[in-house]
Design a protein around this motif. Structure first.
Motif, PDB file in Angstrom:
ATOM      1  N   TYR A 189       0.838  -1.194   0.000  1.00 57.16           N
ATOM      2  CA  TYR A 189       0.000   0.000   0.000  1.00 57.16           C
ATOM      3  C   TYR A 189       0.879   1.254   0.000  1.00 57.16           C
ATOM      4  O   TYR A 189       0.620   2.219  -0.728  1.00 57.16           O
ATOM      5  N   GLN A 190       1.897   1.234   0.843  1.00 54.33           N
ATOM      6  CA  GLN A 190       2.786   2.393   0.932  1.00 54.33           C
ATOM      7  C   GLN A 190       3.456   2.653  -0.423  1.00 54.33           C
ATOM      8  O   GLN A 190       3.538   3.799  -0.883  1.00 54.33           O
ATOM      9  N   GLN A 191       3.912   1.590  -1.072  1.00 57.17           N
ATOM     10  CA  GLN A 191       4.562   1.718  -2.377  1.00 57.17           C
ATOM     11  C   GLN A 191       3.594   2.251  -3.423  1.00 57.17           C
ATOM     12  O   GLN A 191       3.932   3.151  -4.209  1.00 57.17           O
ATOM     13  N   LEU A 192       2.363   1.710  -3.457  1.00 59.88           N
ATOM     14  CA  LEU A 192       1.375   2.137  -4.446  1.00 59.88           C
ATOM     15  C   LEU A 192       0.950   3.589  -4.234  1.00 59.88           C
ATOM     16  O   LEU A 192       0.816   4.360  -5.189  1.00 59.88           O
ATOM     17  N   ILE A 193       0.731   3.966  -2.985  1.00 62.43           N
ATOM     18  CA  ILE A 193       0.260   5.323  -2.696  1.00 62.43           C
ATOM     19  C   ILE A 193       1.356   6.348  -2.954  1.00 62.43           C
ATOM     20  O   ILE A 193       1.085   7.455  -3.444  1.00 62.43           O
ATOM     21  N   LYS A 194       2.610   5.988  -2.676  1.00 60.64           N
ATOM     22  CA  LYS A 194       3.714   6.918  -2.954  1.00 60.64           C
ATOM     23  C   LYS A 194       3.876   7.152  -4.450  1.00 60.64           C
ATOM     24  O   LYS A 194       4.407   8.181  -4.865  1.00 60.64           O
ATOM     25  N   VAL A 215     -10.874  -5.633  -2.014  1.00 58.72           N
ATOM     26  CA  VAL A 215     -11.274  -4.584  -2.953  1.00 58.72           C
ATOM     27  C   VAL A 215     -10.234  -3.458  -2.942  1.00 58.72           C
ATOM     28  O   VAL A 215      -9.836  -2.950  -3.997  1.00 58.72           O
ATOM     29  N   LEU A 216      -9.770  -3.085  -1.743  1.00 57.35           N
ATOM     30  CA  LEU A 216      -8.777  -2.015  -1.613  1.00 57.35           C
ATOM     31  C   LEU A 216      -7.479  -2.388  -2.324  1.00 57.35           C
ATOM     32  O   LEU A 216      -6.827  -1.529  -2.944  1.00 57.35           O
ATOM     33  N   ASP A 217      -7.103  -3.662  -2.251  1.00 58.03           N
ATOM     34  CA  ASP A 217      -5.905  -4.127  -2.966  1.00 58.03           C
ATOM     35  C   ASP A 217      -5.963  -3.734  -4.436  1.00 58.03           C
ATOM     36  O   ASP A 217      -5.002  -3.207  -4.999  1.00 58.03           O
ATOM     37  N   VAL A 218      -7.104  -4.023  -5.062  1.00 56.08           N
ATOM     38  CA  VAL A 218      -7.246  -3.799  -6.502  1.00 56.08           C
ATOM     39  C   VAL A 218      -7.512  -2.323  -6.795  1.00 56.08           C
ATOM     40  O   VAL A 218      -7.017  -1.771  -7.783  1.00 56.08           O
ATOM     41  N   TYR A 219      -8.260  -1.674  -5.932  1.00 55.43           N
ATOM     42  CA  TYR A 219      -8.592  -0.252  -6.098  1.00 55.43           C
ATOM     43  C   TYR A 219      -7.333   0.612  -6.149  1.00 55.43           C
ATOM     44  O   TYR A 219      -7.221   1.520  -6.980  1.00 55.43           O
ATOM     45  N   LEU A 220      -6.366   0.332  -5.278  1.00 58.71           N
ATOM     46  CA  LEU A 220      -5.148   1.139  -5.257  1.00 58.71           C
ATOM     47  C   LEU A 220      -4.290   0.912  -6.499  1.00 58.71           C
ATOM     48  O   LEU A 220      -3.457   1.745  -6.842  1.00 58.71           O
ATOM     49  N   VAL A 221      -4.505  -0.209  -7.177  1.00 60.50           N
ATOM     50  CA  VAL A 221      -3.768  -0.490  -8.405  1.00 60.50           C
ATOM     51  C   VAL A 221      -4.519   0.017  -9.633  1.00 60.50           C
ATOM     52  O   VAL A 221      -3.947   0.658 -10.510  1.00 60.50           O
ATOM     53  N   GLU A 222      -5.839  -0.223  -9.687  1.00 59.50           N
ATOM     54  CA  GLU A 222      -6.604   0.020 -10.912  1.00 59.50           C
ATOM     55  C   GLU A 222      -7.521   1.239 -10.861  1.00 59.50           C
ATOM     56  O   GLU A 222      -8.022   1.679 -11.892  1.00 59.50           O
ATOM     57  N   GLY A 223      -7.798   1.763  -9.660  1.00 54.79           N
ATOM     58  CA  GLY A 223      -8.573   2.996  -9.582  1.00 54.79           C
ATOM     59  C   GLY A 223     -10.060   2.812  -9.360  1.00 54.79           C
ATOM     60  O   GLY A 223     -10.559   1.739  -9.031  1.00 54.79           O
ATOM     61  N   TYR A 224     -10.782   3.894  -9.600  1.00 53.74           N
ATOM     62  CA  TYR A 224     -12.185   4.064  -9.227  1.00 53.74           C
ATOM     63  C   TYR A 224     -13.112   3.058  -9.880  1.00 53.74           C
ATOM     64  O   TYR A 224     -14.121   2.668  -9.299  1.00 53.74           O
ATOM     65  N   LYS A 225     -12.801   2.636 -11.098  1.00 56.59           N
ATOM     66  CA  LYS A 225     -13.717   1.738 -11.825  1.00 56.59           C
ATOM     67  C   LYS A 225     -13.954   0.443 -11.053  1.00 56.59           C
ATOM     68  O   LYS A 225     -14.986  -0.212 -11.211  1.00 56.59           O
TER      69      LYS A 225
END
Length: 569
Positions: free
Chosen positions: A55-60, A228-238
């Motif tokens: 999560y930290q890596q994706l958000i940064k 869901v959060l796992d995929v949301y942080l990678v792929e976004g709102y859709k």
């Protein structure tokens, strides 16, 4: 426990199997495609510390505004959190719209930390006016944060995302309300059986769908929402749309099973339906695993992210044109069909309400306006055109001498036919559909919606060559679209398909002095002669429909309805 580095706010007794770390301990890739695959498959789902690090890596990596508040800003504002007692007595900002903080698996005292983080965010992001998902997002990320300051920074980066075309969280009422309309459109098209159930049982469908984000971010159990959060942080709102549509499908299955396959067809107060869906989603773990939920979500053949974004922007524009940019009473943004004043010789107010539930949400904001009726204006195609031109979209209703009722939702102004001279030339958009009401109620949409693989026939060779591989990776189950020049609309919403093969699936509407036609390709869904007296109906490729009534019929009455903007001054 190593996880305590990233779980000081977590009540490990509430975490169940997620408290037992297993599986991989590191992620060795920085490739986006690989991250998508790992996120969907739950690669880091069984290791709390690894999930926190990912999560930290994706958000940064989220592109943000130049000045984005970070952990140091939070510490400067809040002082030493170790010596400062937090409190839940301080109310949350108005922009969360009264949504409570989901505790999930947080310690009781950690809820106060979420309060404090959100109130600090409110001071740093004064432009936020409506963000009901913020309590859930903040609560979730606190599970994977070393301290409050890190959680604050992570949420700040999500709020400050400035990547063109990327959307992570709604921050205005306009964005939120248009997302509810967009979800209604998606449910209407890709979750037809469940949408039909909501229409039949809820007095206000839009009010039910206004909770769609809460189903995902708030009501889902922690074990499901983190996947869901796992995929949301990678792929976004859709991803949120996909999961919400999947939840609606599972809800419908649950209701049909609980009621012996019949379903309750009696309308109830919308709040009861909303509470019923919320209870189902909260208890979904008893019947649906996180893997099964994601599998269902990504098996839905939605349009690509670009198509969803275009639909969202179209809905936003519709709201702006109606002056709906801040929160107001819901009666202003829903169909207010008054059965005492509505008058049609073909359909009842209840039947018109059902038809209204099928049309795109931005038009459902309007009220029906009678433009033409053969009982008043006579049986003349010229008068039909003169009364309908200048109106877009329109609703065509036909009652035959046998008592059958059918019709079509036509997205484009009939004046468009003049571009072809007196030669029949098809126009319209993928939002057109045909339907029948009697003897039974059924709608038939553009075939590409249910069979997106047919869209390949829409592309020219040049378009095929410009289609990017990234789009194909984004969602292997989506209708893939080529890169489009700025301002060019998609095949779903464009007014005229100049590049389409005349024998393919996109022959929506056509007319000249001799007839009007709806649907084409190996037949017509509707053909009506110049005297508006005789008609034919048959199967057609565009809508993949059976005949809507007797194949050759005589018209008893024909009406055309427009869409009156009651919000216009």
């Amino acid at each position: 426990m190593a996880e305590e580095d990233y779980g000081s706010f977590v009540d490990w007794n509430q975490m169940g199997d997620l408290a037992k770390s297993s599986g991989p301990t590191k992620v060795d890739t920085k490739d986006l495609k690989e991250f998508k695959r790992m996120a969907r498959q739950g690669y880091w789902a069984k290791n709390h510390k690894l999930r926190a690090q990912v999560y930290q890596q994706l958000i940064k990596a989220i592109p943000c505004r130049t000045v984005t508040p970070d952990a140091a800003v939070y510490r400067d504002i809040m002082g030493n959190a170790a010596t400062k007692k937090t409190s839940t007595n301080v109310p949350l900002p108005e922009f969360v719209d009264g949504n409570p903080i989901p505790r999930y698996c947080l310690k009781p005292e950690a809820v106060a930390s979420v309060h404090q983080i959100i109130n600090c965010l409110a001071g740093q992001f004064p432009d936020i006016s409506h963000c009901p998902a913020l309590p859930a997002v903040t609560s979730l990320l606190l599970h994977f944060s070393v301290d409050e300051a890190q959680c604050f920074e992570h949420v700040s980066r999500i709020l400050a995302c400035n990547e063109p075309g990327k959307r992570l969280i709604d921050q205005t009422f306009l964005a939120y309300e248009s997302s509810c309309m967009t979800f209604g459109d998606l449910a209407n098209k890709y979750c037809t059986a469940a949408h039909k159930l909501i229409v039949a049982t809820a007095q206000d469908v839009m009010d039910v769908y206004s909770d769609w984000q809460c189903w995902v971010l708030g009501d889902l159990p922690f074990s499901h929402v983190v996947r869901v959060l796992d995929v949301y942080l990678v792929e976004g709102y859709k991803v949120l749309y996909r999961v919400a549509v999947a939840l609606l499908k599972f809800y419908r299955k649950h209701k049909m099973g609980a009621e012996g396959g019949q379903g309750n067809q009696q309308q109830e107060d919308s709040n009861k339906i909303k509470a019923d869906i919320q209870a189902f989603v909260k208890g979904i773990a008893s019947t649906v695993t996180p893997d099964k939920l994601l599998e269902k979500a990504f098996s839905i053949r939605l349009f690509s992210r670009k198509e969803i974004t275009l639909l969202q922007l179209t809905n936003e524009k519709s709201l702006q044109q109606k002056g709906i940019t801040v929160k107001q009473k819901r009666r202003n943004v829903q169909l207010a069909l008054n059965p005492d004043t509505f008058s049609s010789e073909i359909v009842s107010a209840k039947e018109m309400h059902d038809i209204w539930s099928w049309i795109p949400e931005r038009f459902a904001l309007c009220q029906p306006q009678l433009l033409f009726t053969t009982s008043t204006h006579g049986c003349s195609l010229n008068r039909f055109y003169s009364h309908c031109e200048g109106h877009e979209p329109t609703l065509l209703l036909i009652r035959t001498t046998d008592g059958d009722v059918c019709g079509a939702f036509l997205s484009t102004d009939w004046e468009e036919r003049k571009r072809g001279g007196n030669k029949l030339s098809f126009f319209g958009t993928g939002e057109c559909f045909v339907f029948r009401l009697k003897p039974e109620m059924e709608r038939y949409e553009w075939i590409v919606i249910s069979h997106p693989e047919l869209a390949s026939s829409i592309k020219t060779q040049a378009q095929k060559e410009t289609a990017t591989s990234e789009d194909q990776i984004t969602d292997s189950n989506s209708l893939q679209q080529p890169e489009k020049p700025p301002g060019e609309l998609s095949p779903f919403l464009s007014a005229r398909h100049f590049n389409l093969n005349s024998k393919n699936t996109s022959m929506f509407m056509s007319g000249n002095v001799d007839s009007i036609i709806v649907g084409g390709g190996n037949g017509n869904a509707l053909y009506i002669d110049s005297e508006l007296n005789h008609g034919r109906t048959g199967s057609c490729t565009t809508f993949d429909n059976p005949p809507l009534c007797a194949e050759s019929f005589q018209i008893s009455l024909l009406e055309v309805w427009g869409f009156q903007d009651t919000m216009a001054s």
